[in-house]
Design a protein around this motif. Structure first.
Motif, PDB file in Angstrom:
ATOM      1  N   TYR A 194      -6.299  -9.824  15.282  1.00  0.00           N
ATOM      2  CA  TYR A 194      -5.125  -9.930  16.153  1.00  0.00           C
ATOM      3  C   TYR A 194      -5.073  -8.716  17.067  1.00  0.00           C
ATOM      4  O   TYR A 194      -5.501  -7.626  16.689  1.00  0.00           O
ATOM      5  CB  TYR A 194      -3.854  -9.978  15.311  1.00  0.00           C
ATOM      6  N   LEU A 196      -2.737  -6.749  20.506  1.00  0.00           N
ATOM      7  CA  LEU A 196      -1.608  -6.714  21.418  1.00  0.00           C
ATOM      8  C   LEU A 196      -1.866  -5.554  22.366  1.00  0.00           C
ATOM      9  O   LEU A 196      -2.199  -4.461  21.917  1.00  0.00           O
ATOM     10  CB  LEU A 196      -0.344  -6.464  20.588  1.00  0.00           C
ATOM     11  N   ASP A 332      -3.629   0.753  24.385  1.00  0.00           N
ATOM     12  CA  ASP A 332      -3.977  -0.545  23.803  1.00  0.00           C
ATOM     13  C   ASP A 332      -4.354  -1.475  24.935  1.00  0.00           C
ATOM     14  O   ASP A 332      -3.483  -1.891  25.700  1.00  0.00           O
ATOM     15  CB  ASP A 332      -2.770  -1.125  23.059  1.00  0.00           C
ATOM     16  N   ARG A 354      -8.141  -3.648  22.123  1.00  0.00           N
ATOM     17  CA  ARG A 354      -7.487  -4.423  21.047  1.00  0.00           C
ATOM     18  C   ARG A 354      -7.903  -5.891  21.083  1.00  0.00           C
ATOM     19  O   ARG A 354      -7.541  -6.662  20.208  1.00  0.00           O
ATOM     20  CB  ARG A 354      -5.957  -4.350  21.185  1.00  0.00           C
ATOM     21  N   ALA A 396      -1.043 -10.913  24.144  1.00  0.00           N
ATOM     22  CA  ALA A 396      -1.241 -10.871  22.688  1.00  0.00           C
ATOM     23  C   ALA A 396      -2.332 -11.872  22.365  1.00  0.00           C
ATOM     24  O   ALA A 396      -2.406 -12.927  22.991  1.00  0.00           O
ATOM     25  CB  ALA A 396       0.041 -11.264  21.965  1.00  0.00           C
ATOM     26  N   GLN A 413       5.353 -10.904  19.697  1.00  0.00           N
ATOM     27  CA  GLN A 413       4.871  -9.529  19.508  1.00  0.00           C
ATOM     28  C   GLN A 413       5.065  -9.093  18.060  1.00  0.00           C
ATOM     29  O   GLN A 413       4.169  -8.519  17.447  1.00  0.00           O
ATOM     30  CB  GLN A 413       5.638  -8.587  20.424  1.00  0.00           C
ATOM     31  N   ASP A 414       6.247  -9.387  17.519  1.00  0.00           N
ATOM     32  CA  ASP A 414       6.519  -8.982  16.135  1.00  0.00           C
ATOM     33  C   ASP A 414       5.555  -9.671  15.181  1.00  0.00           C
ATOM     34  O   ASP A 414       5.056  -9.074  14.237  1.00  0.00           O
ATOM     35  CB  ASP A 414       7.959  -9.354  15.734  1.00  0.00           C
ATOM     36  N   LYS A 417       2.162  -8.088  15.494  1.00  0.00           N
ATOM     37  CA  LYS A 417       2.163  -6.754  14.866  1.00  0.00           C
ATOM     38  C   LYS A 417       2.118  -6.889  13.343  1.00  0.00           C
ATOM     39  O   LYS A 417       1.410  -6.151  12.660  1.00  0.00           O
ATOM     40  CB  LYS A 417       3.432  -5.989  15.266  1.00  0.00           C
ATOM     41  N   ILE A 420      -1.313  -7.768  12.276  1.00  0.00           N
ATOM     42  CA  ILE A 420      -2.243  -6.631  12.362  1.00  0.00           C
ATOM     43  C   ILE A 420      -2.058  -5.753  11.112  1.00  0.00           C
ATOM     44  O   ILE A 420      -3.017  -5.349  10.466  1.00  0.00           O
ATOM     45  CB  ILE A 420      -2.005  -5.809  13.655  1.00  0.00           C
ATOM     46  N   ALA A 421      -0.779  -5.508  10.777  1.00  0.00           N
ATOM     47  CA  ALA A 421      -0.498  -4.671   9.596  1.00  0.00           C
ATOM     48  C   ALA A 421      -1.038  -5.345   8.337  1.00  0.00           C
ATOM     49  O   ALA A 421      -1.656  -4.695   7.486  1.00  0.00           O
ATOM     50  CB  ALA A 421       1.001  -4.442   9.470  1.00  0.00           C
TER      51      ALA A 421
END
Ligand code: PEP
Ligand code: MG
Length: 753
Positions: A194, A196, A332, A354, A396, A413-414, A417, A420-421
C-alpha cells in the motif's frame, strides 16, 4: 406456550418488518431499526456494523453515540469487542467493556458513558456479514434470554444485509469513495503493498524535431558530453542505492552495460558524422536496432529492446537538457509513468517512493522486478491514467487489490495508512516466526512449502524459511512471456528456482494451461466448457513437442540434483503412464547425449479429477508422489465452477463429502507410503489447514504470503484433539462444518487469524 424470548423477539420482528417495508431509504431504515431495538431491549445505545471489505467491519447505523459517525468507524475482524464477535462468530457479553482485554477505545464514537456490552454476529451461509451490538450505561450482565432475542433479530438482519438495497448502498459508498474529489481506477498489481503520497509524473517521451545538424563537430561534442554525463550519473545513482543481490541487480547491471555499450555509441556518432543532429542520430540508432530485433521470438532480446528504448530516451533527455523529471517537495512520492525502464526508478530517491503506477506494463517488466526488490508496490495497465494524474496531486494505491485512488478522501487515506501499519506489523511478525519450527504443541512437524509462479514468489524462500516449493506453476512464466519460451529460456527459469531452493524440495508441474489460464500467443479455443475442456495435460499430450521440450528443460535444470515432476489434471492411470513415458524417453535421450542428468527423478501427479480417486490404489503403485489440487478437485466434486461468484458460498470444502474424500486419499497414500501433499488454496487458509492436519495431512503447500498465518496456527495446535474432533465432524450432515471448526479453534486457543 411461547418462551418470553420468543414473544419479545416476535414483537421486535413485527416492528422490524414494519420498518423494512416502509418507504425510507435503506440508511434511514437501519437507523430506525437500531433505535427500535435499543428501546425494546431497554438498552442505552446500539450499533450495527457490516463487513464491507474482506476483513473489515464498518459502522452502518448507531443510536446513543456521537452524531455523524456512520461509515466513519472501521474495525478489523478480531479488533476490539466488535471485531472479536466477528472473529469468534459467537455472541459476547461483557459487564464492563473497559475492563475487557480486547476493548479498543474509539474516541470518535463517544462511548465513554457506556459500560456493559453485548454483541452478536450477523451471519449468512456460515460467514459473518456483520455484528449487532447493544450497550448500557451501568455495569450489567445481559441474560441468555436477551442474547437469544438478539440472535433472532440478527437472523432477520442477515436477510436484509443480502438485499439489493444494501448491495446498492455498498456500491454507492464504494463509488463515492472513489469519486467525491477522488477517483478509483482498477489495474493489475505487479508488486503488492500500500502507498500514499504525491504524484510525480515521469518523463514524457521527447519528439525529435530537428533532424539535420548545422555543425557536425559541435554536434559530436554535444553527444559526447551528454553520453559521459549520463553514464556518470547512472553509476552514482546505482552506487547510492542499496540493491542487495538478486535478479534485479543483474537487470540493472545489464542496463548499465547497455548505456556504456561502445557499439551503440559508435552507431550514434556515425549517424552524426553523416549529418544528423545528435538527437536524430540516437533515434536512428534505435530504429536500426528495433528493425533487427523486433521480429525475434526471443523474449530475452525483446526485453532488451525495452531497455534500449529507455536508454535512448535517457540520452535524449541529457542532450536536450530536459530530463523530463518534475520535482516536488515531498517525502512520500508515487511515480506515475506511461512506461518505464528499470533504471528510471533511480532517478528518484527510492527511499521516498511509496508506489509506482505504470500505464502499460507486464509482470516481467524489468522495472516491476526492480520495484518489487525495493519493496515498492506497483500497479499497471490502467488505460489513460498517465494523462489523468498531475504532478503534486495526492494519490493512494492499494497494490494488493490493484486500485489507484486519485485525490483520496480522508477515509481512504486512513484505510491505506492502517494497511501500511498492518503490513509493517505483519512483516515484523513473519520475521519473528521465520526461524521457529512449524511444529504443533505436541511435537508433530508439518512441512510447509510455497507455491511459486512469478519470480517474485521466490523471495518467500528467504522471508519464510519454508521447506521447499510444493508447486511450481510453470505456466505462469509462459503466460507472462510474449512468445512461447524455448528450451533454454525455460531451463533458465527452472534452474534459477533450483539454485534459489538450494537443497530444498522443488516440485515442478508440467504446463497447466487452458481454462482460465490463457497464453497470449495462443488463440482462445472458444470452448463452451473450458474448465472441463481441452486443457492442461490434455493439451500437452496432444501437442507432445511442447511436453517433450519442457521435460528436457526440467532434466537439464536439475542436473546433479533430485528432480520432481508432477502432471496436472490426470484422469486415469493410463494418462499418467503416457505422460511419464515422455519424461523417461527424454531422460534416456539426455543420457545418450552424455549430458549431466538429475541424481534422481520422481514422477507424480495432481489429484484434481475425481476419477483418479477411484483408481488410487493402482495409481499409488506407479507414482512417486501425489499432490491434491483442491481448487479443481472441489469444482469437479461439487460440479461448481470455481470462478463463478454466484456459487462461491454455496458449497464448502469444509463439509463432510469433500473432507471424506480427502480422508480417503491421505489414508491410501499413507498405506502405500507415498508422499502426499495439498497444494490448492485450502492449504493456505488457517482454518482449512487445521481440518487438513486433523485428517492426517503433514505436507501443505501454499502462497508464501499465507505461510506465516498457517505456521502460527500450527504452533498453537494439539494434533490429537483435532484428529478426534474431525472424525466426529465427518458424520455431520450440515452444509458446512466451518462454524464448528471455528468454534473449536476458538475454544482451544488455536490461532486462526
Ligand atoms: C488446484 O487446482 O488446486 C491447483 C493447485 O492448481 P491451479 O490452481 O493452478 O489450477
Ligand atoms: Mg488445478
Amino acid at each position: 406456550m411461547k418462551s418470553p424470548a420468543i414473544t419479545q423477539a416476535m414483537g421486535i420482528l413485527r416492528l422490524l418488518r414494519q420498518i423494512t417495508e416502509g418507504p425510507d431509504a435503506i440508511s434511514v431504515k437501519l437507523d430506525k431499526i437500531i433505535s427500535m431495538i435499543v428501546e425494546q431491549m431497554q438498552a442505552d445505545a446500539g450499533a450495527c456494523y457490516l463487513v464491507v471489505d474482506d476483513n473489515y467491519l464498518e459502522l452502518f447505523a448507531s443510536y446513543g453515540f456521537n452524531q455523524n459517525i456512520t461509515h466513519k468507524i472501521n474495525l478489523r475482524v478480531g479488533e476490539g469487542l466488535v471485531g472479536d464477535v466477528a472473529a469468534s462468530r459467537r455472541p459476547l457479553t461483557v459487564e464492563d467493556a473497559w475492563k475487557h482485554p480486547k476493548f479498543s477505545y474509539k474516541p470518535e464514537m463517544g462511548e465513554e458513558k457506556y459500560k456493559s456490552f453485548v454483541g452478536v454476529p450477523i451471519t449468512r451461509f456460515g460467514k459473518v456479514v456483520g455484528v449487532l451490538t447493544l450497550q448500557n450505561k451501568k455495569e450489567y450482565e445481559y441474560s441468555v434470554l436477551e442474547v437469544e432475542i438478539l440472535e433472532t433479530v440478527s437472523m432477520f438482519l442477515s436477510e436484509l444485509v443480502a438485499s439489493d438495497e444494501i448491495k446498492t448502498l455498498k456500491n454507492q459508498l464504494i463509488r463515492e469513495r472513489g469519486q467525491s474529489g477522488k477517483e478509483r481506477y482498477k489495474g493489475i498489481s505487479l508488486s503488492k503493498g500500500y502507498g500514499l503520497g504525491n504524484a510525480i509524473v515521469h518523463r514524457r517521451r521527447q519528439i525529435v524535431t530537428k533532424i539535420f545538424a548545422e555543425d557536425k563537430e559541435k554536434e559530436l561534442q554535444k553527444l559526447e558530453f551528454a553520453h559521459t554525463q549520463m553514464n556518470k550519473d547512472l553509476d552514482e545513482k546505482f552506487n547510492a542505492t542499496k540493491l542487495g543481490i538478486g535478479e534485479h541487480v543483474d537487470i540493472l547491471d545489464a542496463y548499465r552495460m547497455f548505456a556504456k555499450d561502445k557499439g551503440w555509441y559508435k552507431k550514434i556518432a556515425d549517424n552524426v558524422s553523416s549529418g544528423l543532429t545528435a538527437e536524430a542520430a540516437v533515434e536512428r540508432a534505435y530504429e536500426d536496432m528495433w528493425k533487427r530485433l523486433s521480429g525475434t521470438n526471443d523474449s530475452y532480446l525483446k526485453e532488451r529492446l525495452h531497455d534500449l528504448r529507455d536508454v535512448a530516451d535517457r540520452l535524449l533527455g541529457y542532450l536536450s537538457g530536459d530530463t523530463g523529471k518534475e520535482r516536488i517537495e515531498s517525502n512520500d512520492i508515487i511515480v506515475v509513468a506511461q512506461t518505464m525502464g528499470p533504471a528510471d526508478l533511480m532517478d528518484y530517491d527510492y527511499k521516498k517512493i511509496r508506489g509506482l503506477i505504470i500505464e502499460d506494463g507486464t509482470p516481467t517488466m524489468h522495472v516491476a522486478i526492480v520495484a518489487k526488490a525495493l519493496g515498492i508496490p506497483v500497479i499497471a495497465k490502467i488505460k489513460g491514467i498517465f494523462d489523468e494524474i498531475k504532478t503534486g496531486e495526492q494519490v493512494a494505491i492499494d497494490g494488493n487489490e490493484g486500485y489507484v485512488y486519485l485525490k483520496p478522501g480522508k477515509q481512504i487515506q486512513d484505510k491505506i495508512k492502517a494497511r501500511i501499519a498492518e503490513k509493517e506489523e505483519m512483516l515484523a511478525r513473519m520475521a519473528a516466526l521465520k526461524d521457529l519450527p512449524s511444529t504443533t504443541l505436541d511435537g508433530t512437524k508439518i512441512n510447509l512449502y510455497i507455491n511459486v509462479g512469478l519470480t517474485f514468489d521466490l523471495d518467500y524462500f528467504s522471508t519464510t524459511n519454508c521447506d521447499g516449493v510444493g508447486l511450481y506453476r510453470t505456466e505462469i512464466p509462459f503466460m507472462a512471456s510474449e512468445v512461447m519460451p524455448d528450451v533454454d529460456q525455460q531451463m533458465k527459469y527452472y534452474k534459477d528456482l533450483m539454485d534459489r531452493a538450494e537443497d530444498k524440495k522443488v516440485i515442478f508441474r508440467s504446463l497447466d494451461v487452458g481454462s482460465d489460464k490463457l497464453l497470449p500467443y495462443w488463440s482462445n479455443s472458444g470452448e463452451e466448457n473450458p474448465a472441463i475442456g481441452w486443457r492442461s495435460i490434455r493439451i500437452t499430450l496432444d501437442r507432445r513437442a511442447i511436453l517433450r521440450k519442457q521435460m528436457r528443460a526440467f532434466l537439464r535444470a536439475a542436473a546433479g540434483k533430485e528432480l520432481n515432476v508432477m502432471f496436472p489434471m490426470i484422469s486415469n492411470l493410463a494418462e499418467f503412464e503416457d505422460a511419464k513415458e515422455t519424461l523417461m524417453i527424454e531422460l534416456e535421450k539426455e543420457k545418450r547425449r552424455g549430458s549431466d542428468i538429475p541424481s534422481k527423478v520422481n514422477v507424480g501427479l495432481m489429484i484434481e479429477v475425481p476419477s483418479v480417486v477411484f483408481q488410487l490404489d493402482e495409481i499409488l503403485k506407479h507414482a512417486d508422489f501425489i499432490s491434491i489440487g483442491t481448487n479443481d478437485l472441489a469444482q469437479f466434486i461439487f460440479a461448481c465452477d470455481r470462478g463463478n461468484p454466484r456459487l462461491t458460498e454455496r458449497y464448502d470444502v469444509l463439509s463432510a463429502p469433500f473432507l471424506s474424500m480427502l480422508q480417503e486419499i491421505i489414508n491410501k497414500a499413507n498405506q502405500h507410503k507415498v508422499y502426499c501433499s495439498v497444494c490448492g488454496e485450502m492449504a493456505g487458509n488457517p482454518i482449512e489447514a487445521l481440518a487438513l492436519i486433523g485428517l492426517g495431512f503433514r505436507n501443505l503447500s501454499m502462497s508464501g504470503s499465507s505461510l506465516g498465518r498457517v505456521k502460527t496456527m500450527i504452533r498453537s495446535l494439539n494434533i490429537e484433539d483435532i484428529e478426534d474432533y474431525i472424525k466426529i465432524l465427518l458424520k455431520s450432515n450440515k452444509r458446512t462444518l466451518r462454524p464448528q471448526l471455528i468454534s473449536y479453534a476458538y475454544d482451544h486457543g488455536i490461532e486462526i487469524y
